[in-house]
Design a protein around this motif. Structure first.
Motif, PDB file in Angstrom:
ATOM      1  N   ALA A  89      -3.889  -0.469  -6.821  1.00 43.39           N
ATOM      2  CA  ALA A  89      -5.386  -0.583  -6.754  1.00 43.39           C
ATOM      3  C   ALA A  89      -5.896  -1.835  -5.727  1.00 43.39           C
ATOM      4  N   GLY A  90      -5.053  -2.947  -5.645  1.00 41.23           N
ATOM      5  CA  GLY A  90      -5.665  -3.829  -4.633  1.00 41.23           C
ATOM      6  C   GLY A  90      -5.468  -3.484  -3.389  1.00 41.23           C
ATOM      7  N   THR A  91      -3.943  -2.845  -3.255  1.00 43.24           N
ATOM      8  CA  THR A  91      -3.996  -2.305  -1.895  1.00 43.24           C
ATOM      9  C   THR A  91      -4.909  -1.196  -1.334  1.00 43.24           C
ATOM     10  N   MET A  92      -5.484  -0.403  -2.212  1.00 39.86           N
ATOM     11  CA  MET A  92      -6.483   0.664  -1.740  1.00 39.86           C
ATOM     12  C   MET A  92      -7.753  -0.221  -1.504  1.00 39.86           C
ATOM     13  N   LEU A  93      -8.151  -1.399  -1.966  1.00 37.75           N
ATOM     14  CA  LEU A  93      -9.097  -1.967  -1.752  1.00 37.75           C
ATOM     15  C   LEU A  93      -9.177  -3.182  -0.864  1.00 37.75           C
ATOM     16  N   GLY A  94      -8.010  -3.237  -0.090  1.00 39.06           N
ATOM     17  CA  GLY A  94      -7.679  -4.430   0.911  1.00 39.06           C
ATOM     18  C   GLY A  94      -7.531  -5.651   0.276  1.00 39.06           C
ATOM     19  N   GLU A  95      -7.142  -5.829  -0.867  1.00 39.54           N
ATOM     20  CA  GLU A  95      -6.805  -6.964  -1.664  1.00 39.54           C
ATOM     21  C   GLU A  95      -5.268  -6.909  -2.010  1.00 39.54           C
ATOM     22  N   PRO A  96      -4.174  -7.024  -0.970  1.00 35.28           N
ATOM     23  CA  PRO A  96      -3.070  -7.064  -1.558  1.00 35.28           C
ATOM     24  C   PRO A  96      -2.570  -7.957  -2.828  1.00 35.28           C
ATOM     25  N   LEU A  97      -1.800  -7.859  -3.559  1.00 32.09           N
ATOM     26  CA  LEU A  97      -1.290  -8.388  -4.551  1.00 32.09           C
ATOM     27  C   LEU A  97       0.322  -8.056  -4.975  1.00 32.09           C
ATOM     28  N   GLU A  98       0.853  -9.490  -4.946  1.00 32.20           N
ATOM     29  CA  GLU A  98       2.488  -9.199  -5.301  1.00 32.20           C
ATOM     30  C   GLU A  98       2.891  -9.005  -6.547  1.00 32.20           C
ATOM     31  N   VAL A  99       3.890  -8.293  -6.859  1.00 30.06           N
ATOM     32  CA  VAL A  99       4.350  -8.082  -8.339  1.00 30.06           C
ATOM     33  C   VAL A  99       5.598  -9.060  -8.322  1.00 30.06           C
TER      34      VAL A  99
END
Length: 187
Positions: A89-99
């Protein structure tokens, strides 16, 4: 005070290793309250998932720069993963997040008698080590072992995927993601 043993909400004796990591003591108690609330009335909490967000470690900043990182418990991974869905979801919103992931060495790091502070060798005096006495930014797996601490200190580890009441839990370490390009905190 470093090397003090405190008893948390879940009844776990916590050896304080670093007074700069006091937030995880508070977060563990909040998680324990949530765990207890769901466990006392599971019918009122169908398909529970627990999520916490905090600027928990400096290590996440060193590892991922301006991006937050999410870590799932085993129960969350078994339920399909909370962290990967948030990252997507973050990637789609332009807010990448690492797992990231918690591993057995993270639980070994916080186990009684392991290491970290002068008192930590006295393993019979406590149940879980809150932190070593070095900054997490320079500690190997410095943003992962705090997740292991949260699981043990809150009692969530007892609600693993194979338990009668699995409680999926994901922690998001916000790290430097709460500052804008000027370094001003945004949230």
């Amino acid at each position: 005070v470093a090397d003090e043993v405190l008893t948390g909400h879940a009844g776990k004796r916590v050896l304080v290793g670093n007074t700069d990591a006091e937030g995880r003591l508070v977060l563990a108690d909040v998680l324990s309250h949530l765990r207890q609330r769901v466990a006392s009335d599971p019918a009122s909490h169908p398909n529970p998932s627990i999520l916490s967000l905090a600027t928990l470690t400096g290590h996440a900043s060193r590892s991922f720069g301006p991006y937050a990182t999410a870590i799932d418990s085993g129960a969350a991974r078994a339920a399909g993963g909370i962290a990967p869905r948030i990252a997507s979801a973050g990637t789609m919103l332009g807010e990448p997040l690492e797992v990231s992931s918690v591993r057995r060495e993270d639980f070994a790091f916080i186990a009684p008698g392991n290491r970290g502070t002068p008192v930590s060798a006295c393993g019979d005096a406590y149940d879980v080590l809150q932190s070593n006495n070095a900054p997490t930014a320079v500690t190997q797996r410095g943003h992962q072992f705090p997740m292991a601490f949260l699981l043990v200190a809150s009692g969530l580890q007892e609600h693993a995927a194979s338990s009668p009441l699995p409680l999926p839990y994901c922690h998001i370490d916000l790290a430097d993601s709460v500052a804008d390009a000027r370094g001003v905190e945004t949230g």
